[in-house]
Design a protein around this motif. Structure first.
Motif, PDB file in Angstrom:
ATOM      1  N   ASP A  23       0.874  -1.171   0.171  1.00  0.00           N
ATOM      2  CA  ASP A  23       0.322  -0.033   0.148  1.00  0.00           C
ATOM      3  C   ASP A  23       0.953   1.429   0.214  1.00  0.00           C
ATOM      4  N   GLU A  24       2.080   0.870  -0.150  1.00  0.00           N
ATOM      5  CA  GLU A  24       3.083   2.164  -0.340  1.00  0.00           C
ATOM      6  C   GLU A  24       3.433   2.818   0.766  1.00  0.00           C
ATOM      7  N   TYR A  25       3.531   2.027   2.109  1.00  0.00           N
ATOM      8  CA  TYR A  25       3.684   2.859   3.110  1.00  0.00           C
ATOM      9  C   TYR A  25       4.640   1.867   4.093  1.00  0.00           C
ATOM     10  N   VAL A  26       5.632   2.589   4.763  1.00  0.00           N
ATOM     11  CA  VAL A  26       6.427   1.847   5.802  1.00  0.00           C
ATOM     12  C   VAL A  26       5.819   2.567   6.964  1.00  0.00           C
ATOM     13  N   ARG A  27       5.422   1.596   7.899  1.00  0.00           N
ATOM     14  CA  ARG A  27       4.901   1.915   9.253  1.00  0.00           C
ATOM     15  C   ARG A  27       5.739   1.622  10.494  1.00  0.00           C
ATOM     16  N   VAL A  28       5.509   2.139  11.563  1.00  0.00           N
ATOM     17  CA  VAL A  28       6.249   1.855  12.781  1.00  0.00           C
ATOM     18  C   VAL A  28       5.560   1.737  14.012  1.00  0.00           C
ATOM     19  N   TYR A  29       5.491   0.629  14.633  1.00  0.00           N
ATOM     20  CA  TYR A  29       4.636   0.425  15.789  1.00  0.00           C
ATOM     21  C   TYR A  29       5.156   0.337  17.029  1.00  0.00           C
ATOM     22  N   ASP A  30       4.765   0.956  17.811  1.00  0.00           N
ATOM     23  CA  ASP A  30       4.904   0.884  19.613  1.00  0.00           C
ATOM     24  C   ASP A  30       4.051  -0.511  19.848  1.00  0.00           C
ATOM     25  N   HIS A  36       5.862   5.908   0.460  1.00  0.00           N
ATOM     26  CA  HIS A  36       6.848   5.463  -0.270  1.00  0.00           C
ATOM     27  C   HIS A  36       6.541   5.940  -1.751  1.00  0.00           C
ATOM     28  N   THR A  37       5.432   6.155  -2.071  1.00  0.00           N
ATOM     29  CA  THR A  37       4.809   6.580  -3.483  1.00  0.00           C
ATOM     30  C   THR A  37       4.971   5.218  -4.337  1.00  0.00           C
ATOM     31  N   SER A  38       5.276   4.189  -3.862  1.00  0.00           N
ATOM     32  CA  SER A  38       5.131   2.775  -4.664  1.00  0.00           C
ATOM     33  C   SER A  38       5.136   1.696  -3.614  1.00  0.00           C
ATOM     34  N   PRO A  39       4.872   0.363  -4.082  1.00  0.00           N
ATOM     35  CA  PRO A  39       5.003  -0.783  -3.184  1.00  0.00           C
ATOM     36  C   PRO A  39       6.390  -0.803  -2.521  1.00  0.00           C
ATOM     37  N   VAL A  40       6.317  -1.074  -1.192  1.00  0.00           N
ATOM     38  CA  VAL A  40       7.478  -1.286  -0.631  1.00  0.00           C
ATOM     39  C   VAL A  40       7.785  -2.711  -0.253  1.00  0.00           C
TER      40      VAL A  40
END
Length: 331
Positions: A39-46, A58-62
């Protein structure tokens, strides 16, 4: 069998909305987990607070990402770019590019470098202290599908079932070049915590345990086994083994398949320790926390088979399971 979901397992909130490509815990903290996705994102979870703390476009699939430290994340994807995100400042830096999609991104602590592997048939090394422009580029023999960091060595799996073993102290030549002992396409490779070998998986429900020492005596110990297969009405269904993760303390390892199951294996004693309940969809990625107390499990449809037109795939989910010694410790 570890049965149905228990209170030891939670599903994270605000998960990716399309194809999870990787989940990875921070190298030094049980608190932070990253997820890269189509979905073109990098997510960081706590993980402790069960919330998405940062989200980078990221504007494109990561296709992959990794922590350099708890505040800097490297990623790569279909747009051929390698990016660096600073969690403190929110800055997004374009470090450089490959000539095709960036499939693998890993941190190599022993030499303090980032390595990326691409479908352009190259790996590149990057200095995280001077992140603009690769330090060096090294041709592989085909598209890079997967790679594993093994101390000062790098194990690369390519599209033609070749395994290339590089010594990061001397990248002038390939230290070893092997054929995969599995007959079908390589899906994942991970190195033993004791750095003596690696485990690789294929699209055809098999896992191989391999050793780096090329001496005949050591090579006699390697073996392969079938897994992630089910029988229905007398017919055996065979699933890709998409993910492997090692427990840092016990040296046991988890595998995740398109059958929706996670298994824990004792490789030294050649036996399965347990199997968790079935997850909603294919297991796309796995990651143990640094102390081995938690396992992150990405459940995400991988488009390995065609769904009925009227059937929607299950939503992408990331589960955090607090694992026990009974599940992960050799017996």
């Amino acid at each position: 069998m570890s049965g149905e979901p228990t209170q030891n397992e939670i599903a994270l909130q605000d998960c990716p909305t399309d194809g999870i490509s990787a989940v990875k815990f921070s190298n030094s903290s049980n608190q932070y987990l990253l997820a890269s996705s189509w979905d073109e994102y990098v997510r960081v979870y706590d993980v402790q607070q069960d919330r998405c703390k940062h989200k980078f476009d990221h504007t494109s699939p990561v296709l992959d990402a990794c922590f350099y430290n708890t505040t800097h994340i490297w990623s790569g994807g279909a747009d051929k770019t390698v990016r660096l995100f600073d969690l403190h400042s929110g800055a997004d830096l374009r470090a450089g590019t490959h000539d095709d999609a960036v499939r693998c991104v890993e941190y190599i602590p022993d030499v303090n470098q980032i390595v990326t592997g691409s479908w352009d048939g190259n790996i590149k090394l990057w200095d995280p202290r001077r992140p603009v422009g690769a330090v060096s580029t090294h041709a592989q023999d085909n598209k890079v599908y997967t790679l594993a960091v093994c101390g000062e060595r790098l194990i690369v799996g390519t599209a033609n079932r070749k395994i290339l073993i590089w010594d990061l102290r001397n990248m002038a030549y390939v230290q070893q070049k092997r054929d995969s002992s599995l007959k079908f396409q390589t899906r994942a490779i991970r190195a033993f915590p004791d750095l003596t070998g690696y485990v690789l998986s294929s699209i055809e429900g098999r896992v191989a345990v391999e050793y780096l020492d090329p001496s005949p005596d050591v090579q006699k110990k390697k073996y392969a086994f079938k897994c992630h297969r089910t029988k229905e009405n007398g017919i055996e269904n065979i699933y890709p083994v998409n993910a492997i993760a090692f427990h840092s303390k016990y040296g046991t390892f988890a595998t995740g398949g398109s059958d929706g199951f996670v298994n824990i294996w004792d490789g030294n004693n050649k036996k399965r320790l347990c199997q968790f309940h079935k997850f909603p969809s294919s297991i796309a990625s796995l990651s143990f926390s640094p102390d081995g107390s938690m396992l992150a499990i990405a459940s995400s449809f991988q488009h390995e088979y065609t769904l009925d037109p009227n059937v929607e795939p299950p939503p992408d989910q990331i589960f955090i399971r607090h694992v026990t010694d009974q599940e992960t410790r050799p017996k």
